[in-house]
Design a protein around this motif. Sequence first.
Motif, PDB file in Angstrom:
ATOM      1  N   GLY A 196      36.003  25.366  52.393  1.00 29.59           N
ATOM      2  CA  GLY A 196      37.190  25.349  51.548  1.00 29.59           C
ATOM      3  C   GLY A 196      38.443  25.716  52.322  1.00 29.59           C
ATOM      4  N   LEU A 233      33.756  23.781  45.406  1.00 28.66           N
ATOM      5  CA  LEU A 233      34.979  23.765  46.210  1.00 28.66           C
ATOM      6  C   LEU A 233      36.227  23.863  45.333  1.00 28.66           C
ATOM      7  N   VAL A 250      40.279  24.536  45.997  1.00 30.85           N
ATOM      8  CA  VAL A 250      40.650  23.254  46.590  1.00 30.85           C
ATOM      9  C   VAL A 250      41.061  22.295  45.468  1.00 30.85           C
TER      10      VAL A 250
END
Length: 243
Positions: A149, A197, A202
């Motif tokens: 990430g 993620l 993200v």
Amino acid sequence: MAKKKKPDAGGAGGEWIVTYSDMVTLMLCFFVALFNPDDMDPAQLAAMISSLNNIGMGASTGGNTLSLGKSADLGNTIMSLPAQDRGRTLGTALRRATSLFTPEIRSNKVKVTQDERGLVISLASDAFFGPASAVINVEETRDILLRLGTLLESNEVQGRKFRIEGHTDSEDTDPNGPWPSNWELSTARSLAVLHYLTDIGVDENRFQVAGFADTMPISRDDTPEGMAYNRRVDVIILDDGHL
């Protein structure tokens, strides 16, 4: 008695060029010996190789010119060429990813490569998931996914898109299990990585997700080792041509 005529130092003899060429060759060998390709930006290396393509060709082939030609009439000038900055940043991202995942690369949990799609970070499914499962082994892989990430949020890949691709081996799924086929299993594993993620920050809008079942093997699927290599989730930092 007639005086001996001294040799003309400025004559057409070219013996000096041999010594000069030897010196240049030795210098080239010296600098090649010092050169470390691992420290070279891939985009810069490609540009350097391209610039040397015409060296050694006959004079009749001509050289590179800076004068305007027919291409300029069509609007194809140096100012209209694509910038190399994005290619350079992907090369930087490759080096950073290799550094970030060095322990996992050595233990075969992670593989970092580059192909026509872009920068590929392959997560070994056996390390991240249980057999026939799409639930991430968070306790064992949390640190790896956090580092991933961090890479996806770094300046090196700013503005780029990502694709998560799930892959399985050719072994059929259990008909009594949760997955009718490897298509569903590979897609579910991709989605699991996506959700993790995005949960750690993200941007979800930068992702694409796909499941390929056993249609894209990277190893022979007739041995346990080969099947293990094929069970993977690829997180790809996409190149410009694969958006």
